[in-house]
Design an enzyme around this catalytic site. Structure first.
Site, mmCIF file in Angstrom:
data_model
loop_
_atom_site.group_PDB
_atom_site.id
_atom_site.type_symbol
_atom_site.label_atom_id
_atom_site.label_comp_id
_atom_site.label_asym_id
_atom_site.label_seq_id
_atom_site.Cartn_x
_atom_site.Cartn_y
_atom_site.Cartn_z
ATOM 1 N N ALA A 255 31.655 -50.185 -1.818
ATOM 2 C CA ALA A 255 31.501 -48.850 -2.399
ATOM 3 C C ALA A 255 30.253 -48.204 -1.821
ATOM 4 C CB ALA A 255 31.339 -48.936 -3.916
ATOM 5 N N ARG B 18 17.622 -37.126 -10.882
ATOM 6 C CA ARG B 18 19.032 -36.846 -10.603
ATOM 7 C C ARG B 18 19.480 -35.545 -11.253
ATOM 8 N NH1 ARG B 18 20.504 -43.124 -10.573
ATOM 9 N NH2 ARG B 18 19.110 -43.441 -8.840
ATOM 10 N N SER C 38 31.620 -50.343 -13.276
ATOM 11 C CA SER C 38 30.173 -50.177 -13.478
ATOM 12 C C SER C 38 29.823 -49.586 -14.834
ATOM 13 C CB SER C 38 29.643 -49.244 -12.381
ATOM 14 O OG SER C 38 28.354 -48.792 -12.700
ATOM 15 N N TYR D 87 29.748 -40.864 -8.265
ATOM 16 C CA TYR D 87 29.895 -42.324 -8.206
ATOM 17 C C TYR D 87 30.609 -42.834 -9.464
ATOM 18 C CZ TYR D 87 28.617 -47.248 -8.651
ATOM 19 O OH TYR D 87 28.669 -48.611 -8.843
ATOM 20 N N GLY E 99 26.914 -56.544 1.330
ATOM 21 C CA GLY E 99 26.051 -56.010 0.272
ATOM 22 C C GLY E 99 25.402 -57.122 -0.537
ATOM 23 N N GLU F 292 27.743 -47.448 -15.209
ATOM 24 C CA GLU F 292 27.536 -45.996 -15.010
ATOM 25 C C GLU F 292 28.687 -45.188 -15.610
ATOM 26 O OE1 GLU F 292 25.000 -43.912 -13.209
ATOM 27 O OE2 GLU F 292 24.041 -45.672 -14.051
HETATM 28 P P1 NAP Z 1 25.695 -52.700 -2.144
HETATM 29 O O1 NAP Z 1 24.598 -53.693 -1.905
HETATM 30 O O2 NAP Z 1 25.434 -51.259 -1.972
HETATM 31 O O3 NAP Z 1 26.913 -53.133 -1.187
HETATM 32 C C1 NAP Z 1 28.011 -52.282 -0.998
HETATM 33 C C2 NAP Z 1 28.902 -52.873 0.068
HETATM 34 O O4 NAP Z 1 30.001 -51.957 0.300
HETATM 35 C C3 NAP Z 1 28.226 -53.062 1.436
HETATM 36 O O5 NAP Z 1 28.742 -54.227 2.036
HETATM 37 C C4 NAP Z 1 28.696 -51.826 2.211
HETATM 38 O O6 NAP Z 1 28.685 -52.011 3.605
HETATM 39 C C5 NAP Z 1 30.119 -51.730 1.698
HETATM 40 N N1 NAP Z 1 30.745 -50.432 1.938
HETATM 41 C C6 NAP Z 1 30.277 -49.200 1.616
HETATM 42 N N2 NAP Z 1 31.169 -48.254 1.986
HETATM 43 C C7 NAP Z 1 32.218 -48.907 2.549
HETATM 44 C C8 NAP Z 1 33.454 -48.498 3.127
HETATM 45 N N3 NAP Z 1 33.797 -47.223 3.202
HETATM 46 N N4 NAP Z 1 34.279 -49.449 3.613
HETATM 47 C C9 NAP Z 1 33.950 -50.759 3.556
HETATM 48 N N5 NAP Z 1 32.794 -51.215 3.029
HETATM 49 C C10 NAP Z 1 31.953 -50.288 2.527
HETATM 50 O O7 NAP Z 1 26.312 -52.893 -3.610
HETATM 51 P P2 NAP Z 1 26.172 -54.136 -4.616
HETATM 52 O O8 NAP Z 1 24.971 -53.936 -5.436
HETATM 53 O O9 NAP Z 1 26.383 -55.389 -3.879
HETATM 54 O O10 NAP Z 1 27.413 -53.844 -5.584
HETATM 55 C C11 NAP Z 1 28.704 -54.359 -5.299
HETATM 56 C C12 NAP Z 1 29.743 -53.516 -6.009
HETATM 57 O O11 NAP Z 1 29.497 -53.540 -7.412
HETATM 58 C C13 NAP Z 1 29.752 -52.041 -5.629
HETATM 59 O O12 NAP Z 1 31.081 -51.583 -5.690
HETATM 60 C C14 NAP Z 1 28.931 -51.379 -6.720
HETATM 61 O O13 NAP Z 1 29.313 -50.037 -6.865
HETATM 62 C C15 NAP Z 1 29.311 -52.223 -7.905
HETATM 63 N N6 NAP Z 1 28.322 -52.342 -8.971
HETATM 64 C C16 NAP Z 1 27.058 -52.709 -8.670
HETATM 65 C C17 NAP Z 1 26.133 -52.887 -9.683
HETATM 66 C C18 NAP Z 1 24.726 -53.335 -9.420
HETATM 67 O O14 NAP Z 1 23.888 -53.178 -10.304
HETATM 68 N N7 NAP Z 1 24.443 -53.917 -8.278
HETATM 69 C C19 NAP Z 1 26.529 -52.690 -11.018
HETATM 70 C C20 NAP Z 1 27.844 -52.313 -11.270
HETATM 71 C C21 NAP Z 1 28.736 -52.169 -10.237
HETATM 72 P P3 NAP Z 1 27.347 -51.740 4.482
HETATM 73 O O15 NAP Z 1 26.505 -52.967 4.332
HETATM 74 O O16 NAP Z 1 27.901 -51.547 5.836
HETATM 75 O O17 NAP Z 1 26.698 -50.518 3.917
HETATM 76 O O1 F7E Z 2 18.276 -46.226 -10.758
HETATM 77 C C1 F7E Z 2 15.545 -44.227 -12.172
HETATM 78 C C2 F7E Z 2 16.861 -43.544 -11.918
HETATM 79 O O2 F7E Z 2 19.083 -46.228 -8.404
HETATM 80 C C3 F7E Z 2 17.939 -46.771 -12.015
HETATM 81 C C4 F7E Z 2 23.736 -49.069 -8.866
HETATM 82 O O3 F7E Z 2 23.838 -50.419 -8.502
HETATM 83 O O4 F7E Z 2 23.388 -49.636 -11.159
HETATM 84 C C5 F7E Z 2 22.821 -48.931 -10.073
HETATM 85 O O5 F7E Z 2 22.706 -47.548 -10.380
HETATM 86 C C6 F7E Z 2 17.155 -45.742 -12.824
HETATM 87 C C7 F7E Z 2 17.779 -44.351 -12.823
HETATM 88 O O6 F7E Z 2 20.240 -47.638 -10.165
HETATM 89 C C8 F7E Z 2 13.583 -43.769 -9.158
HETATM 90 O O7 F7E Z 2 16.790 -42.160 -12.244
HETATM 91 C C9 F7E Z 2 13.294 -43.564 -11.300
HETATM 92 O O8 F7E Z 2 17.762 -43.843 -14.117
HETATM 93 O O9 F7E Z 2 18.046 -48.319 -9.361
HETATM 94 P P1 F7E Z 2 18.868 -47.119 -9.566
HETATM 95 P P2 F7E Z 2 21.387 -46.920 -11.010
HETATM 96 O O10 F7E Z 2 21.437 -45.470 -10.763
HETATM 97 O O11 F7E Z 2 21.238 -47.376 -12.428
HETATM 98 C C10 F7E Z 2 24.689 -49.205 -11.576
HETATM 99 C C11 F7E Z 2 25.146 -50.094 -12.704
HETATM 100 C C12 F7E Z 2 25.646 -49.117 -10.463
HETATM 101 O O12 F7E Z 2 26.850 -49.299 -10.644
HETATM 102 C C13 F7E Z 2 25.130 -48.536 -9.179
HETATM 103 O O13 F7E Z 2 25.983 -48.913 -8.097
HETATM 104 O O14 F7E Z 2 15.872 -45.604 -12.232
HETATM 105 N N1 F7E Z 2 14.554 -43.999 -11.112
HETATM 106 N N2 F7E Z 2 12.672 -43.402 -10.123
HETATM 107 C C14 F7E Z 2 14.767 -44.153 -9.787
HETATM 108 N N3 F7E Z 2 15.844 -44.594 -9.101
HETATM 109 C C15 F7E Z 2 15.730 -44.651 -7.750
HETATM 110 N N4 F7E Z 2 16.785 -45.125 -7.024
HETATM 111 N N5 F7E Z 2 14.589 -44.265 -7.086
HETATM 112 C C16 F7E Z 2 13.486 -43.812 -7.744
HETATM 113 O O15 F7E Z 2 12.479 -43.466 -7.140
#
Ligand code: NAP
Ligand code: F7E
Length: 345
Positions: free
Chosen positions: A87, A283, A130, A154, A12, A132
């Site tokens: 995740a 959503r 997160s 989530y 990821g 969230e």
């Molecule tokens: P991401 O790009 O969606 O990467 C998720 C990773 O989890 C990928 O490697 C995916 O594998 C793997 N995965 C999904 N389901 C799995 C399963 N059942 N078993 C093993 N691996 C699995 O997420 P990210 O943005 O790097 O975020 C990393 C973590 O931080 C996640 O837990 C996310 O929920 C959390 N988080 C992210 C954010 C953010 O803004 N990015 C903020 C807060 C928390 P594949 O490549 O095969 O799909």
């Molecule tokens: O949405 C709005 C949508 O999908 C951000 C994940 O990494 O961060 C991420 O979750 C906002 C939301 O991220 C579209 O409704 C509008 O309000 O980019 P997003 P997220 O839902 O904030 C948190 C911290 C995590 O932990 C999660 O893993 O943007 N929005 N229009 C849209 N969002 C999407 N995806 N697509 C649209 O067209």
């Protein structure tokens, strides 16, 4: 001796940045990869080719749902640090796949915690919590004591894993930390998250190979930082003397509209000419507003975000313009179908 780290979710966005960081610090990094019918290692292919001979970067097939494979890996690798990043991380998808999202988010973390509990070694554990979990109703800076109010499968699964991580810390004196990270993005962000969905389309719009982009709620507000800065904070959490929970954020919040303005302005375009909205991207239960207070991480970990919001937007826009140029070449040679006209999220 060099430290060993196990990263779940290494394919990821964060897994790729964190692997880079840890290898740079001399770690031996092990990552879990899910078997899929098409190869899904594009974010770490560079690392694989650079380090395949040294053994500093090793991949293992595993799925968080397969507790036996998790246990075997932990027992075999005996890592010093485990970063649980795996995740189903898309909030909208979690409404459509609530059981899968919940199983991965909850039982996956629990399997890791149990494996560590029975290992005869002190392992430091990082859980990817997160913002969230806060739910987005409070229009104030959120800190580690702010109440959780999850609004999606989530977010609810992340609350469970967060509480379990804390519970193992308190009950068994294990080094378990929760990093409560606000949104963090990069050129490696998944293409169905809103920031990347925008910059990916923008590059093609600049080159004239895409006309419009349809989004959902443009008024949603997020505290967006750069993933490269945030993985440094994850590592710092595991180097701290005592395990705890820390927020990583920027202390600024911006609407989707503001992201659009800066991104399109960067190429002298007016976003309103290109953006459509549709209910289908709304959503069932929106998180309206998130703003983080990272002062605890600043004080305890000496961590601060290094990349401003506009730098982040421009970094992503520039990188996706380069990708769009490749799309255009393939399109001109009829080697690519323009599926971007029908994005799913
Ligand atoms: P991401 O790009 O969606 O990467 C998720 C990773 O989890 C990928 O490697 C995916 O594998 C793997 N995965 C999904 N389901 C799995 C399963 N059942 N078993 C093993 N691996 C699995 O997420 P990210 O943005 O790097 O975020 C990393 C973590 O931080 C996640 O837990 C996310 O929920 C959390 N988080 C992210 C954010 C953010 O803004 N990015 C903020 C807060 C928390 P594949 O490549 O095969 O799909
Ligand atoms: O949405 C709005 C949508 O999908 C951000 C994940 O990494 O961060 C991420 O979750 C906002 C939301 O991220 C579209 O409704 C509008 O309000 O980019 P997003 P997220 O839902 O904030 C948190 C911290 C995590 O932990 C999660 O893993 O943007 N929005 N229009 C849209 N969002 C999407 N995806 N697509 C649209 O067209």
């Amino acid at each position: 001796m060099n430290k060993t780290a196990l990263i779940t979710g290494v394919t990821g966005q964060d897994g790729s940045y964190l692997s880079n960081l840890l290898i740079g610090k001399g770690y031996e990094v092990h990552g879990t990869v899910r078997r899929s019918s098409s190869i899904n290692t594009y974010r770490i292919d560079d690392l694989i080719s650079k380090h395949q001979d040294s053994g500093n970067f090793q991949l293992h097939y595993s799925d968080l749902m397969d507790s036996s494979s998790i246990n075997t890996l932990v027992q075999t690798i005996q890592p010093d640090e485990i970063y649980n990043l795996a995740a189903q991380s898309h909030v909208m998808v979690s409404f459509q796949n609530p059981i899968y999202t919940t199983q991965t988010g909850t039982l996956g973390s629990l399997s890791l915690l149990e494996s560590i509990r029975y290992l005869d070694k002190d392992v430091k554990f990082y859980q990817a919590s997160s913002s969230e979990m806060f739910g987005g109703k409070l229009r104030e800076p959120l800190n580690e004591s702010s109440p959780f109010d999850p609004r999606s499968p989530y977010a609810a699964s992340k609350v469970f894993a967060h509480n379990m991580t804390k519970m193992y810390r308190d009950s068994y004196e294990m080094f378990c930390t929760n990093g409560i990270l606000f949104n963090h993005e990069s050129p490696l962000r998944g293409q169905t998250f809103v920031t990347r969905k925008i910059t990916r389309a923008l590059g093609r719009i600049v080159l004239g190979i895409q006309e419009k982009l349809t989004l959902g709620n443009l008024d949603a507000s997020r505290d967006w930082g750069f993933a490269g800065d945030y993985v440094e904070g994850m590592w710092k959490m595991l180097q701290h003397n005592d395990p705890d929970d820390w927020i990583l954020a920027t202390g600024e919040t911006h609407t989707v509209k503001e992201f659009l303005e800066i991104a399109f302005d960067h190429f002298n375009l007016d976003w309103e000419k290109y953006i459509l909205t549709s209910e289908k991207y709304y959503r069932p239960n929106e998180v309206e507003y998130l703003l983080g207070d990272y002062s605890k991480a600043k004080k305890d970990l000496n961590w601060e975000p290094q990349t401003s919001f506009s730098e982040l937007v421009k970094m992503m826009a520039n990188s996706d313009l380069e990708l769009a140029k490749r799309d255009k070449v393939l399109l001109d040679e009829k080697l690519l179908t323009p599926t971007w006209e029908h994005p799913k999220y």
